[in-house]
Design a protein around this motif. Structure first.
Motif, short mmCIF file in Angstrom:
data_model
loop_
_atom_site.label_atom_id
_atom_site.label_comp_id
_atom_site.label_asym_id
_atom_site.label_seq_id
_atom_site.Cartn_x
_atom_site.Cartn_y
_atom_site.Cartn_z
N TYR A 153 10.08 0.27 11.04
CA TYR A 153 8.84 0.41 11.81
C TYR A 153 7.65 -0.18 11.06
N TYR A 155 0.82 -1.23 0.00
CA TYR A 155 0.00 0.00 0.00
C TYR A 155 0.84 1.27 0.00
N ARG A 156 2.13 1.18 0.40
CA ARG A 156 3.01 2.36 0.26
C ARG A 156 3.57 2.29 -1.16
N ASN A 175 12.02 -0.52 6.73
CA ASN A 175 12.18 0.88 7.17
C ASN A 175 12.12 0.99 8.70
N ALA A 182 -3.28 -3.86 0.09
CA ALA A 182 -3.45 -3.15 1.37
C ALA A 182 -3.33 -4.06 2.57
N VAL A 192 -1.52 -6.47 4.84
CA VAL A 192 -0.09 -6.73 5.03
C VAL A 192 0.23 -8.21 4.79
N HIS A 226 3.69 7.12 9.46
CA HIS A 226 3.20 5.91 8.78
C HIS A 226 2.26 6.27 7.63
N ASP A 241 8.76 -4.51 6.45
CA ASP A 241 9.23 -5.37 7.54
C ASP A 241 8.05 -5.93 8.34
N GLY A 242 6.92 -5.19 8.38
CA GLY A 242 5.76 -5.67 9.14
C GLY A 242 5.21 -6.95 8.55
C1 LIG Z 1 -3.11 -8.18 7.91
C2 LIG Z 1 -3.08 -6.73 8.28
N1 LIG Z 1 -2.91 -6.39 9.57
C3 LIG Z 1 -2.88 -5.09 9.93
C4 LIG Z 1 -3.00 -4.11 8.99
C5 LIG Z 1 -2.93 -2.65 9.40
N2 LIG Z 1 -1.64 -2.09 8.94
C6 LIG Z 1 -1.58 -1.34 7.84
S1 LIG Z 1 -0.02 -0.90 7.50
C7 LIG Z 1 0.60 -1.70 8.82
C8 LIG Z 1 2.08 -1.70 9.11
C9 LIG Z 1 2.90 -2.40 8.12
O1 LIG Z 1 4.26 -2.08 8.30
P1 LIG Z 1 5.35 -2.51 7.25
O2 LIG Z 1 4.99 -3.81 6.66
O3 LIG Z 1 6.66 -2.43 7.94
O4 LIG Z 1 5.26 -1.43 6.09
P2 LIG Z 1 5.56 0.13 6.16
O5 LIG Z 1 4.26 0.81 6.51
O6 LIG Z 1 6.58 0.36 7.18
O7 LIG Z 1 6.00 0.51 4.79
C10 LIG Z 1 -0.41 -2.30 9.53
C11 LIG Z 1 -0.21 -3.07 10.76
C12 LIG Z 1 -3.20 -4.51 7.64
N3 LIG Z 1 -3.34 -3.60 6.66
N4 LIG Z 1 -3.20 -5.81 7.32
#
Ligand SMILES: Cc1ncc(C[n+]2csc(CCOP(=O)(O)OP(=O)(O)O)c2C)c(N)n1
Ligand SMILES: [Mg+2]
Length: 355
Positions: free
Chosen positions: A200, A84-85, A198, A133, A135, A267, A169-170
């Protein structure tokens, strides 16, 4: 009046040089594409401040070297999926700014007809098979596409190619991601996993979220070749992507890049609380800005600082024009069956039939 710039609406591509340094014009191309992304994101911030973006949007400022470095190393049959970014990946593959901005503003003329918005970009004509969108949701999709590529190359319907999957990284703590990396390993498919680390996930620091020594190490645990790369250095990213692509196509197997990068902004445009990190930390990453670093190299190699600044202003002006155009586009009509089925999405069928 500020002159406008022409956006090259094809993926940024710079063939491998066999170890020779890039020519000044090629360095300039990398710089230019990163500047398009940076200025696009500044524009998004302004449009958001004016209340023109419904919902949120996630800025890519700071990570431009990741999208540009990787896409510059690809070939025309390679596929790209993002998260989504995703504005940076879309511009790197050549999505025209009008189509991107109109999509973020939810207008017809947007790449997804204005129905997807910032988190659901897609441009099949440029082999961009979506930004996702949820994750981690797209890693399994990427593995499926890489399997189709493997089968198509095996019976010589297509030249060997790779699927590149960008994620954060999430995503590395999602079960689906782990399953996908494992599946890519055991089925040996040419999937290039690109983790933009990144540091976070929203406001959670990776030190508190990710066990083990490194994210690349996790991929290594599945037997996938993996490396950590300076994601603030576009040339280092590009070199790593060239290595990864060469390995994935020659050996028909997956490869994993952990790009160490940073996001300068919150974020999303809604995250104004920056107390989960220190100003010193943000500043230390800004000191290593990928665009500034390349600008320094270019100036040493011949370009004048004034010329680069003028080109940046021209890019800014073109983006502002694109935003004016996008704002004038009508809103999409009610959702119908149109665009709901794969038969309406020309180009995907040929990959689907490989399975
Ligand atoms: C399965 C799921 N859980 C929670 C979310 C809410 N959410 C949106 S972005 C995000 C953080 C993701 O972080 P990262 O993967 O490190 O990407 P960054 O935003 O740092 O580019 C979360 C928890 C989601 N979109 N999908
Ligand atoms: Mg992150």
């Amino acid at each position: 009046m500020t002159p406008t710039a022409v956006f090259v609406d094809t993926p940024i591509r710079i063939p491998a040089t066999g170890g020779e340094p890039l020519a000044v014009e090629q360095l300039r191309e990398l710089w230019r594409r990163m500047v398009w992304i940076r200025e696009h994101e500044h524009l998004m911030q302004r449009l958001n401040n004016q209340g023109l973006i419904r919902g949120s949007t996630h800025l890519y400022v700071g990570s431009e070297a990741c999208a540009v470095g990787v896409v510059s190393a690809l070939s025309d049959d390679d596929l790209v999926l993002g998260h989504y970014r995703g504005h940076g990946h879309a511009l790197a593959v050549g999505m025209p700014p009008r189509a991107l901005i109109a999509e973020v503003l939810g207008r017809t003329g947007g790449c997804s007809g204005g129905r997807g918005g910032t988190k659901h970009l897609m441009d099949v004509s440029r082999n961009h098979l979506g930004s996702y969108a949820i994750v981690g949701q797209h890693l399994p999709i990427a593995v499926g596409l890489a399997l189709a590529q493997k089968l198509a190359a095996a019976d010589e319907r297509r030249a060997p190619s790779v699927t590149v999957c960008f994620f954060g990284d999430g995503a590395i703590n999602q079960g689906a991601s782990m399953e996908a990396i494992n599946l890519a390993a055991v089925t040996s498919v040419p999937c290039l996993f690109v983790c933009e680390n990144n540091r976070y996930a929203v406001s959670s620091p990776m030190e508190k979220m990710v066990g083990g020594e490194s994210i690349a190490g996790r991929a290594g645990g599945f037997g996938v070749l993996a490396e950590q790369v300076d994601g603030m250095d576009v040339l280092a990213v590009r070199d790593a992507a060239l290595r990864a692509r060469a390995y994935a196509t020659e050996n028909t197997g997956p490869y994993f890049l952990e790009l160490l990068t940073y996001r300068y902004h919150g974020h999303s445009v809604f995250q104004v609380d920056d107390t989960y990190r220190t100003a010193e930390e943000v500043d230390s990453w800004r000191q290593r800005d990928p665009i500034d670093a390349l600008e320094k190299i270019l100036i040493e190699a011949a370009a004048s600082g004034g010329e680069l600044a003028a080109e940046r202003r021209a890019i800014e002006a073109t983006l502002a024009d694109a935003a004016e155009w996008a704002r004038d586009q009508p809103l999409p009509g009610a959702v119908s069956e149109e665009d709901m089925y794969a038969s309406n999405v020309g180009g995907l069928d040929s990959w689907g039939s490989a399975l």
